[in-house]
Design a protein around this motif. Sequence first.
Motif, PDB file in Angstrom:
ATOM      1  N   SER A 187       2.348 -18.569 -25.820  1.00  0.00           N
ATOM      2  CA  SER A 187       3.347 -17.670 -26.393  1.00  0.00           C
ATOM      3  C   SER A 187       2.651 -16.811 -27.445  1.00  0.00           C
ATOM      4  N   ASN A 208       3.344 -12.246 -24.118  1.00  0.00           N
ATOM      5  CA  ASN A 208       3.212 -13.288 -23.102  1.00  0.00           C
ATOM      6  C   ASN A 208       4.305 -14.327 -23.305  1.00  0.00           C
ATOM      7  N   VAL A 209       5.052 -14.625 -22.253  1.00  0.00           N
ATOM      8  CA  VAL A 209       6.196 -15.527 -22.343  1.00  0.00           C
ATOM      9  C   VAL A 209       5.984 -16.705 -21.392  1.00  0.00           C
ATOM     10  N   ARG A 218       4.341 -11.673 -18.477  1.00  0.00           N
ATOM     11  CA  ARG A 218       3.670 -10.843 -19.489  1.00  0.00           C
ATOM     12  C   ARG A 218       4.235  -9.429 -19.395  1.00  0.00           C
TER      13      ARG A 218
END
Length: 804
Positions: A187, A208-209, A218
Amino acid sequence: MKISTFVPRKAACTPIQLAIFSLLASMGSVQAQEQTSAQAQAKAAKESATISEVIVTGTKRATSLQRTPVAITAINAETLEDAHVQTVQDVVNLVPGFQATGQGDHGVITMTMRGIGNDSAKTEYADPEVALFIDGIYAPRPEGATSLLFDLEGIEVLRGPQGTLWGRNATVGAVNMQTAKAKIGDSSGNFEGGVGSYNRIGTRGAFNVPVSSEFALRFAFVHEKHDGYVDFQTPPTLSLDSQKAAFATYLKNGGTVVPFQPINYALFTQDGPKYSAQDQSAARISMLWKPNAATKIDLSYEKFVDRGTPSMNLLQNPRAGQSQWSALIDTAPFLKRDTDSIRGRIEYAIDKSMQLTYIGGYSKFSGSSRFDQDGGATLPTSFTTGGNMQANNTVSSNYKNFSHEVELQSIGARDIDWQLGLYYGSETNDIRFDIPILNATYQGTVGWQGSFIQPKETVETAAAFGQATWNASSDTHITGGLRFTSDKRTNVGGRGYGFSNKPELSQSAITPNVDPASATSNFAAYSFNDGSYSGSKMTGLLRISHDIDKDNMIYGSISTGYKSGGLQDGGKTYGPETLTNFEVGTKSTLLGGTVRLNNALYYGKFKDFQFSAPVTAPDGTRGLQTSNADGATVYGFESELAAKLSKDDKLQITIAIAKATLGNLIGGSNDYALPACKIPGISNCLDVSGNTMPHTPKFSAQVMYQHTFHLNEGTLTPRLSLHYETDTWLSVFNYGDGDKQEAYARADLGMRYQSTGKTAWYADFFVRNVTDNKIKTSALNANGPWQAQYLPPRTVGVNVGIDF
């Protein structure tokens, strides 16, 4: 080894002798390094941080740069940021033997490597010799090369033919851009904003997840905007008597009989968007899914939008009282480009020894533009005398591209590393391109005008390839590869329309709402472009590399590159071109890992080199013509050095020595005032046999240095970038000083503050082209005086960002 025995005592070294000397010197350093004790190496490692290992994918495997026997320049994300790289044109100073030039009328960038390129590779008719890939997927049209380079892991530039693994149009090299991928379990993000010269405003960021233990997303975006560099000139006001006198002379000399009009100065552009403005935005969403240990899926969608303006042809010697960066404009600039791209990669490990990979992509482009081709080179003397008004108008340009590749390759340590692949690519293009040429002003009589309408052109490419490396021992590796490529092109319904000059019909400049096929349009078809082309070629690679020790490697290779033949105006075909390249190189890691030195010495022989240019036929009609020269010869030397002089000092040096000579060719171009031609089909031409290829300096060098100062809660890092190159021709015509860029040196400066506190923020100040050099990238004199397009003037700016 006594290196001095290779250099005569009383003779000056030629560039090739110097190249050989440097090549052998890097080999000779092996002995010196072997004599260094283990204790000295350990001490050096403590006193100076080593250069980190660089992983590249130039062989379509993840390998160490220093263990990859290919001439590759790998540029990581940090270097791209420090150099403020936004387009391919910004990359050239980081790569030896690489050039990129701006082309105004289509708003694109064309690339040259090791002296070979194609300045006309900007429409559906002409292909480049340097192939552009994004995440391993071929980008066929050069519009993609100008897209903003944002949120990248890095760029790899492969020099020399890459026809076996990379395929189509990688005749002299390939540029592979690697976008940043989504990361599972991470993250993080970053955001940056900046301002600068010419009202520059820029923003960019990425997030970014981590969605789950198997899936991540992303998001990345960028927007860059600045005003144009080219000011509008106020047209000089001529007395009515002088205008009438010029018009009377025109009639006396047989000019078209029309009523006299005073010049309408309101037709000259005085405000609005300027030429060479930037207004570009892009966004990308990427996903990574790992459903199991054997499968990895990357997928991304990207949108690119350009609402800037083209660059401009400027007078090389400005008129008295006028700025270099100004022009008398009668065609307001316009540029609209939209690109949608989908890219995907699926990797599946069949077992511990074999992997299957699919790489696929789809891109869709649409665009239009308006460009002042004459650039106000010659002032009007009346409404229809004293120069030309020429506009190049891309009414519409569209293409769709599909790319599919399947690779099967070995993985893990084994005696023979191998890979097999199948490739299929297709393109569908259409374009309408109008050229109105009026005498003096938009009010003037028609000099010539035409419309080129290509409703459908298709390209299909299929290929099968294989490459294997026999690890004969732990130190010696022998590689062989073959690729068979089949190409097909079709042109359906393409027409070139020229002005009929019927007095009872419209005498105005053509506009997009005019249908040139209509009987009332005052146009008639003269070029019928329907046709087809098909061809095939086998390309190959043979290479041997030897690891002298763990830090030094030498390699030699013979490789071939290929570019398909195709269709041109009139439905005529032109033949393919091929390149056979011989190369020897070394890669060395010295002084305990603090210095990296890579060299390459090459010799290339072209057969049937393709030369494309817009030409005029004896009957006055115009079109783009491609001819096959007997060939071309290129040879040279490239060297890259990276060093950490201390933990806080970084130094990079690149050097290129090159010679590129054209074979037998008689060429024409509407961009140059050439002598009358005796060759059928061209009104003006020049014998350019044996001329030096354009954009090929005999010597060029780049030096980059930075030092980090440690402050209480941060670091301050000033950096300096110096570029030098000898004079270069701007076309194959080698047409005098106006067609040449003189030797020059250019400097870029930067200063970065990076906080080391809880919040990781930074401020980055930069000055590009410190001395405000006027560096030409192309030239023409068809409008009378010499004109050129230039790299941007001096610019300054600051970016402030945060990483989280």
